[in-house]
Write an enzyme that holds these catalytic residues in place. Structure first.
Site, PDB file in Angstrom:
ATOM      1  N   ILE A   1       1.224  -2.661   2.509  1.00 16.81           N
ATOM      2  CA  ILE A   1       1.330  -3.210   1.149  1.00 16.81           C
ATOM      3  C   ILE A   1      -0.079  -3.421   0.614  1.00 16.81           C
ATOM      4  CG2 ILE A   1       2.024  -5.240  -0.173  1.00 16.81           C
ATOM      5  CD1 ILE A   1       4.447  -5.483   1.601  1.00 16.81           C
TER       6      ILE A   1
ATOM      7  N   VAL B   1      -1.265  -5.215  -1.912  1.00 17.99           N
ATOM      8  CA  VAL B   1      -1.559  -6.337  -2.805  1.00 17.99           C
ATOM      9  C   VAL B   1      -2.710  -7.186  -2.278  1.00 17.99           C
ATOM     10  CG1 VAL B   1       0.793  -6.474  -3.660  1.00 17.99           C
ATOM     11  CG2 VAL B   1       0.151  -7.810  -1.664  1.00 17.99           C
TER      12      VAL B   1
ATOM     13  N   LYS C   1     -17.394  -8.623  -4.820  1.00 18.05           N
ATOM     14  CA  LYS C   1     -16.641  -9.559  -5.642  1.00 18.05           C
ATOM     15  C   LYS C   1     -17.403 -10.872  -5.696  1.00 18.05           C
ATOM     16  CE  LYS C   1     -12.250 -12.092  -5.825  1.00 18.05           C
ATOM     17  NZ  LYS C   1     -10.953 -12.333  -5.139  1.00 18.05           N
TER      18      LYS C   1
ATOM     19  N   PRO D   1     -16.409 -18.544 -10.222  1.00 20.73           N
ATOM     20  CA  PRO D   1     -17.425 -17.885  -9.390  1.00 20.73           C
ATOM     21  C   PRO D   1     -17.379 -18.391  -7.958  1.00 20.73           C
ATOM     22  CG  PRO D   1     -18.443 -19.645 -10.620  1.00 20.73           C
ATOM     23  CD  PRO D   1     -16.982 -19.649 -11.013  1.00 20.73           C
TER      24      PRO D   1
ATOM     25  N   ILE E   1      -5.402 -12.456   2.981  1.00 19.52           N
ATOM     26  CA  ILE E   1      -6.208 -11.981   4.106  1.00 19.52           C
ATOM     27  C   ILE E   1      -6.973 -13.152   4.728  1.00 19.52           C
ATOM     28  CG2 ILE E   1      -8.155 -10.510   4.755  1.00 19.52           C
ATOM     29  CD1 ILE E   1      -7.212  -8.461   2.763  1.00 19.52           C
TER      30      ILE E   1
END
Length: 503
Positions: free
Chosen positions: A51, A53, A84, A102, A347
């Site tokens: 998956i 996502v 990121k 942030p 995760i």
């Protein structure tokens, strides 16, 4: 120096049931840290896809990789990863609003008794101070689409990754290190009639695999912990009612920016995750208010690039198993629980659980104190993150749809009520021990979604106005100078970790 296994060790054979990100992270971590002590087998089926996502991460991901001694540039190249620095939120407080959450520290700690945002709030009350994000390197660099590891102060960051490629990368580390992979679908879970423990799993091929410890990474199906051991699922859908997502990969139409996009709509929100050679997109919604077909059409209408595959539908429930560890089975990843994709915590929860498992590995058997400690830690982490996610939905001024009306007016957990009461009174925020989201994270979302506190810590008034002006201007200047030294994010990726070609 290699460590020889003890002849008295009781738990040695470990089966990881399921592949994907959860399975291969678990297997890789176990073999890298406890390899000489264990026999590790991972069972997965090629017919069950990963998956996608979970393609966005949080900064703890980097710490976990450091523990596993994974070379960053090699991983980023293989997973076509981008940097990121935070998350861009649109339309959450009101339609048309935009703010950034942030990942870095905002401002400086000028007093151990009061956080930076109190001083900023005081400055704003006096008519100066600018935007809160101007005092955060990650906010400024993200808005400028810049990134570097070579400036005097390096940003705090996470990654956007291709989940399927990441799993393959980890497999390439784990198998040479000693993890045995068995291909096949689990057909039956065999339990001991006396103890209730799992003795073995049986595959559709008829192969029977025994183990001392089973780690359930079978995703939402939770074949071992949920189905076989019948550990109940604690549903938090009354607080987080999004339960579906339509996802698709698309071609890129612009240089990758170093933040995830989270764009609210009338029944949920949409994500945008820029990778080096494509984008990941998803339309998260509550199917009480929107049909699957409507969500499918909305997603395709709102993405910028061309879809690379047919969009797929994912059903999910937000919540957790009442126990993450029962008898000789630990549920990791989606098998143990899920808090919807907002803020990209899946995760992290799985990696944190793997770390706890290594710390509390049951070499000498399964005693209740050990399992109780593990389960208590898991619950605390899940509930802390749950409250932070509920925050986004609850503190909104949107009244344009039944979905947002319900979110805005719903009852919330007492733990979150207490936090909001402290904030409303005088902008007090806190971070519990081992809590993922920091004070700056809470402040970013609360202020970004228009929850203005009635006051702030009076200590801020003790700083003379001229001194506060000077310090704020100096800090903004330092961050601007650091950002100006950085290459663009695409230039950084090309120099540091250019992606391997798409297969």
């Amino acid at each position: 120096m290699a460590v020889s296994p003890s002849s008295e060790q009781i738990v040695k054979r470990v089966v990881v049931a399921g592949g994907g990100t959860a399975g291969w992270v678990t297997a890789t971590a176990l073999v890298r840290h406890l390899g000489p002590l264990l026999d590790i087998t991972l069972v997965e089926s090629d017919a069950i896809s990963t998956i996608g996502v979970g393609e966005s991460t949080v900064p703890t991901f980097r710490g976990f990789h450091t523990l596993m001694k994974i070379k960053e540039d090699a991983f980023m190249s293989a997973a076509q990863a981008t940097v990121k620095l935070g998350i861009e939120f649109r339309n959450w407080g009101r339609i048309g609003d935009r703010y950034i959450h942030p990942f870095g520290i905002i401002g400086r700690r000028w007093s151990w008794m009061a956080d930076f945002h109190h001083f900023w709030l005081h400055a704003k009350s006096q008519g100066f101070g600018g935007e809160l994000g101007e005092y955060c390197l990650e906010w400024v660099a993200g808005e400028a689409n810049r990134m570097s590891l070579e400036t005097a102060v390096a940003p705090s960051y996470a990654y956007h990754v291709d989940a399927a490629r990441y799993a393959r990368f980890l497999r390439g580390l784990a198998e040479p290190a000693g993890v045995k992979r068995v291909e096949g679908k689990i057909q039956r879970v065999e339990r001991n009639p006396e103890s209730g423990f799992i003795d073995a799993i049986e595959l559709e091929s008829g192969e029977r695999i025994e183990a001392d410890l089973f780690i359930d990474c079978t995703g939402f199906r939770s074949l071992l912990l949920g189905d076989a051991l019948e550990v109940p699922f604690e549903d938090w859908g009354h607080w987080i009612s999004t339960n579906s997502a339509v996802a698709v990969q698309s071609t890129s139409t612009r240089p990758p920016q170093p933040y995830t996009g989270a764009y609210a709509h009338e029944t949920g929100w949409r994500w945008r995750i820029p990778l080096q050679q494509r984008e990941g997109n998803g339309f998260v919604f509550c199917n009480e208010f929107l049909s699957d077909d409507e969500a499918h059409a909305r997603l395709l209408a709102e993405i910028d690039g061309e879809p690379m595959v047919e969009p797929w539908l994912v059903r999910f429930k937000t919540g957790m198993r009442v126990k993450s560890w029962e008898k000789n089975c630990v549920g990791l990843g989606l098998a143990g629980g899920f808090i919807e994709p907002l803020e990209s915590t899946s995760i992290h929860l799985m990696m944190a659980a793997v770390t706890r498992l290594i710390e509390d590995f049951p070499f000498n058997g399964f005693n209740e104190a050990l399992l109780g400690r593990f389960n208590a830690k898991s619950r605390e982490e899940f509930e802390n993150i749950r409250d932070f996610i509920i925050l986004h939905y609850h503190i909104t001024e949107r009244d344009d749809s039944p979905f947002w009306n319900r979110c805005r007016t719903m009852d919330i957990p007492d733990s979150l009520k207490a936090r909001l009461a402290l904030w409303r009174e005088d902008a007090r925020a806190y971070q519990l021990p081992n809590e993922l989201f920091r004070i700056d994270s809470w402040a970013s979302v609360l202020l970004g979604q228009r929850m203005a506190p009635r006051g702030y810590h009076q200590l801020a008034k003790m700083v003379p106005e001229h001194q506060l002006r000077h310090e704020l201007e100096r800090l903004r200047g330092e961050i601007a100078d650091l950002t100006a030294e950085m290459p663009t994010h695409p230039e950084f990726l090309q120099a540091y970790c250019p992606a391997t070609e798409l297969a």
